[in-house]
Design a protein around this motif. Structure first.
Motif, PDB file in Angstrom:
ATOM      1  N   LEU A  82      44.018 -11.252 -26.518  1.00 29.24           N
ATOM      2  CA  LEU A  82      44.233  -9.932 -26.320  1.00 29.24           C
ATOM      3  C   LEU A  82      45.446  -9.576 -26.972  1.00 29.24           C
ATOM      4  N   PRO A  86      46.150  -3.709 -28.394  1.00 34.74           N
ATOM      5  CA  PRO A  86      44.901  -3.879 -28.949  1.00 34.74           C
ATOM      6  C   PRO A  86      44.023  -2.509 -29.280  1.00 34.74           C
ATOM      7  N   SER A  87      43.188  -2.833 -30.258  1.00 35.49           N
ATOM      8  CA  SER A  87      42.474  -1.657 -30.817  1.00 35.49           C
ATOM      9  C   SER A  87      40.949  -1.798 -30.230  1.00 35.49           C
ATOM     10  N   GLN A 141      43.449  -2.083 -21.042  1.00 32.27           N
ATOM     11  CA  GLN A 141      43.857  -3.612 -20.858  1.00 32.27           C
ATOM     12  C   GLN A 141      43.040  -4.101 -20.203  1.00 32.27           C
ATOM     13  N   GLY A 144      40.094  -5.014 -22.306  1.00 32.75           N
ATOM     14  CA  GLY A 144      40.620  -6.158 -23.514  1.00 32.75           C
ATOM     15  C   GLY A 144      40.737  -7.417 -22.688  1.00 32.75           C
TER      16      GLY A 144
END
Length: 309
Positions: A82, A86-87, A141, A144
């Motif tokens: 991660l 992040p995308s 998150q 992710g």
């Protein structure tokens, strides 16, 4: 002891600047390993080298006893990652995104669906149907982390997973990391000391690309404990000044301060002597003791001491 991650002399130089300097680590299998340091310490650069996303200038890396080389795919099944920013595909829903991520690892569809559902439950997104574009930073998150676990890695790298989250979002993410203890090796970087203190077995402190200290939190507390004593005296007793003056004469006293409550905070060089002698001085000077406590250091105290030293 078995190690999930090993580095030897890992170094990264950018245009003459040594961002990471001769870094040697041994990360035990199944541990939650906190990679600490101020912003710019070299944490993200290190993680990119460990995951094979950046080429090291020199040194060796092993993940699960396999050499890690820049651009190689042979470690792909062993690691999850991660990044710090992040995308996602905002038009996807979370379950779609996890299924898509799992397909990149050629996971059988039936197995993948069950795994994705379990991970959605782990990160608290099971009932979320809206598209990722409408997610909060904390929800992204958590998704992710699920994505980083979709291939059932042996090691998962989390780069600043709680950065920029509000207190609730941070708690949610740290609760998830705590649940991974013993199931997967977690290597996560952060500059937020409270996060590390809560879940980590072992920490590394990195500063200006150099390893300053590597130890378990319990051992660090043991090494740095017993340096200060808090003494609360009865204010109605007039001998406080005489008592303090006597203490200042002791060779094992480094310094004496007062906190906002008026308690004496005594920093000592020899805790055993302090614990034996201070009660005698209290009796000799006729002061009325209300409280005597050895102060346990916080991780922030340890971090500041280690970095400044």
């Amino acid at each position: 002891m078995m190690y999930a991650i090993e580095t030897n002399g890992l170094t990264k130089i950018f245009s003459g600047y040594k961002a990471v300097a001769e870094l040697s680590l041994k990360v035990p299998v199944g541990s939650i390993y906190g990679f600490l340091g101020p912003n710019g310490a070299g944490k993200t650069t290190t993680i990119k080298m460990l995951t094979g996303l950046s080429k090291s200038t020199s040194g060796e890396i092993k993940i699960c006893s396999k050499d890690v080389k820049f651009g190689s795919l042979k470690n792909r099944s062993d690691i999850g990652y991660l990044p710090d920013v992040p995308s996602f595909y905002d038009w996807m829903r979370p379950m779609e995104f996890l299924m898509f991520s799992g397909e990149l690892f050629d996971i059988e569809k039936k197995i993948l669906k069950a795994r994705a559902e379990n991970l959605m439950d782990l990160v608290g997104l099971s009932d979320v149907k809206k598209k990722i574009g409408g997610f909060s930073r904390g929800m992204k998150q958590r998704l992710g982390i699920a994505q980083a676990l979709i291939n059932e890695p042996k090691v998962v790298f989390l780069d600043e997973p709680t950065s920029a989250l509000d207190p609730i979002g941070r708690k949610d993410v740290m609760d998830i990391i705590a649940k991974l203890s013993g199931k997967v090796t977690v290597f996560f970087s952060t500059h937020i000391l409270a996060d590390v203190e809560r879940v980590c077995d072992t920490i590394v402190i990195l500063d200006k690309g150099k390893l300053i200290i590597e130890d378990s939190i319990n051992d660090l507390r043991h090494k740095y404990t017993g340096r200060s004593i808090s003494i609360k005296l009865d204010e109605e007793n007039g001998n406080k000044g005489v008592f303090e003056s006597k203490l200042k004469q002791q060779e094992w006293v480094a310094k004496i301060n007062s906190n906002e409550n008026g308690d004496l905070i005594i920093t000592v060089k020899d805790m055993k002597k302090a614990q034996l002698i201070i009660p005698g001085i209290i009796h000799e000077k006729g002061v009325h003791l209300r409280e005597f406590a050895v102060l346990e250091p916080t991780l922030e105290d340890i971090f500041m001491k280690v970095v400044n030293d």
